[in-house]
Write an enzyme that holds these catalytic residues in place. Sequence first.
Site, PDB file in Angstrom:
ATOM      1  N   SER A 184      -6.814  31.023 -11.178  1.00  0.00           N
ATOM      2  CA  SER A 184      -5.625  30.232 -11.444  1.00  0.00           C
ATOM      3  C   SER A 184      -4.605  30.512 -10.360  1.00  0.00           C
ATOM      4  O   SER A 184      -4.489  31.648  -9.884  1.00  0.00           O
ATOM      5  CB  SER A 184      -5.029  30.595 -12.813  1.00  0.00           C
ATOM      6  N   GLY A 189      -1.847  22.353  -5.444  1.00  0.00           N
ATOM      7  CA  GLY A 189      -1.840  23.229  -4.289  1.00  0.00           C
ATOM      8  C   GLY A 189      -2.034  24.688  -4.639  1.00  0.00           C
ATOM      9  O   GLY A 189      -2.441  25.039  -5.733  1.00  0.00           O
ATOM     10  N   TYR A 190      -1.746  25.548  -3.668  1.00  0.00           N
ATOM     11  CA  TYR A 190      -2.021  26.988  -3.731  1.00  0.00           C
ATOM     12  C   TYR A 190      -3.482  27.177  -4.155  1.00  0.00           C
ATOM     13  O   TYR A 190      -3.791  27.793  -5.172  1.00  0.00           O
ATOM     14  CB  TYR A 190      -1.062  27.726  -4.664  1.00  0.00           C
ATOM     15  N   LEU A 191      -4.355  26.632  -3.326  1.00  0.00           N
ATOM     16  CA  LEU A 191      -5.752  26.435  -3.686  1.00  0.00           C
ATOM     17  C   LEU A 191      -6.547  27.740  -3.720  1.00  0.00           C
ATOM     18  O   LEU A 191      -6.261  28.684  -2.998  1.00  0.00           O
ATOM     19  CB  LEU A 191      -6.390  25.464  -2.692  1.00  0.00           C
ATOM     20  N   ARG A 199      -1.593  30.695 -10.847  1.00  0.00           N
ATOM     21  CA  ARG A 199      -0.585  31.567 -11.447  1.00  0.00           C
ATOM     22  C   ARG A 199      -1.028  33.030 -11.499  1.00  0.00           C
ATOM     23  O   ARG A 199      -0.220  33.892 -11.861  1.00  0.00           O
ATOM     24  CB  ARG A 199      -0.225  31.069 -12.848  1.00  0.00           C
ATOM     25  N   ASP A 219      -8.664  23.948 -17.586  1.00  0.00           N
ATOM     26  CA  ASP A 219      -7.613  23.182 -18.262  1.00  0.00           C
ATOM     27  C   ASP A 219      -8.282  22.170 -19.193  1.00  0.00           C
ATOM     28  O   ASP A 219      -8.204  20.953 -18.980  1.00  0.00           O
ATOM     29  CB  ASP A 219      -6.728  22.482 -17.236  1.00  0.00           C
ATOM     30  N   GLN A 228     -12.792  22.617 -16.052  1.00  0.00           N
ATOM     31  CA  GLN A 228     -12.815  22.871 -17.487  1.00  0.00           C
ATOM     32  C   GLN A 228     -11.832  23.970 -17.908  1.00  0.00           C
ATOM     33  O   GLN A 228     -11.589  24.125 -19.101  1.00  0.00           O
ATOM     34  CB  GLN A 228     -14.229  23.238 -17.932  1.00  0.00           C
ATOM     35  N   HIS A 280     -10.540  25.305  -7.142  1.00  0.00           N
ATOM     36  CA  HIS A 280     -10.282  24.002  -6.537  1.00  0.00           C
ATOM     37  C   HIS A 280     -11.404  23.609  -5.568  1.00  0.00           C
ATOM     38  O   HIS A 280     -11.813  22.446  -5.511  1.00  0.00           O
ATOM     39  CB  HIS A 280      -8.961  24.034  -5.759  1.00  0.00           C
TER      40      HIS A 280
END
Length: 281
Positions: A185, A31-33, A187, A150, A148, A37
């Site tokens: 990201s 989530g938190y797209l 984050r 991750d 990619q 994504h």
Amino acid sequence: MRLCKTIEDIRSYVNAVRSEGKTVGLVPTMGYLHRGHLSLMHEAKGRCDVVVVSIFVNPTQFGPNEDYQAYPRDLKKDAGLVADAGVDVIFTPDVAEMYPTGFSSYVEVTGVSEFLCGASRPGHFRGVATVVSKLFHIVQPDMAFFGQKDFQQLLVIKRMVADLNMTVQIAEVPIVREDDGLAMSSRNVYLTPEGRKAALVLSRSLKLARELVAQGVLDIPRLREAVVREINGESLANIDYVEIRSIPDLLPLDKLQGQALLALAVRFGKSRLIDNTVLEA
């Protein structure tokens, strides 16, 4: 667009579309797209008849001192983005649905999971492999789509799929970056304005490594030293790791021959960001 909250509901939906001869693609997310994504969703829409996006902040991949409780969540906003992308269904189970009382079975991929983020975050990839394996068994997708950014996660999942004879095809999608080069990201929301500016050193250091390789520098210690020096030139950066490893096994290298992964994990205040590039001799 349909919203499924239980395993029974998503299985019923998928079985119905399969009975019509349609292919199913899965995009697993926490989530938190963002646009990264969405690129996975667009790729899935282009290659599968029906696309399932899972949104589940998986507790088993967070360590005891990590940011599980603080991890950003906004299901309403996410649902709007997913609908705009033309996705067919969102699967949003709660923790009790995925890990009911008495749950005690885990998937562990040794070797490739033990380096880089695996060394920095013990147990992380066991949690990743377990939840992805569960999603594959629940949804039974023909294809699953991963970014990619991750890269180690991608390698772990590919290894799991091969070793356990899973039939799902894994599709990898390139990193999506902001206009200034920062890899997207969830984050990134943790970054202060100063940290956001400082984080650009990640993409700069990757670019530097590619330029050095293009100039004929193939010595791994020399390449790594140049990247470390570039990152350490940013006062807000605190290196977790800078590594150049073989693909797909992530083994140490002395000299660049063929392809290798340059992977970074760097903290900027409370934000731990990862980035990578594939170097090629």
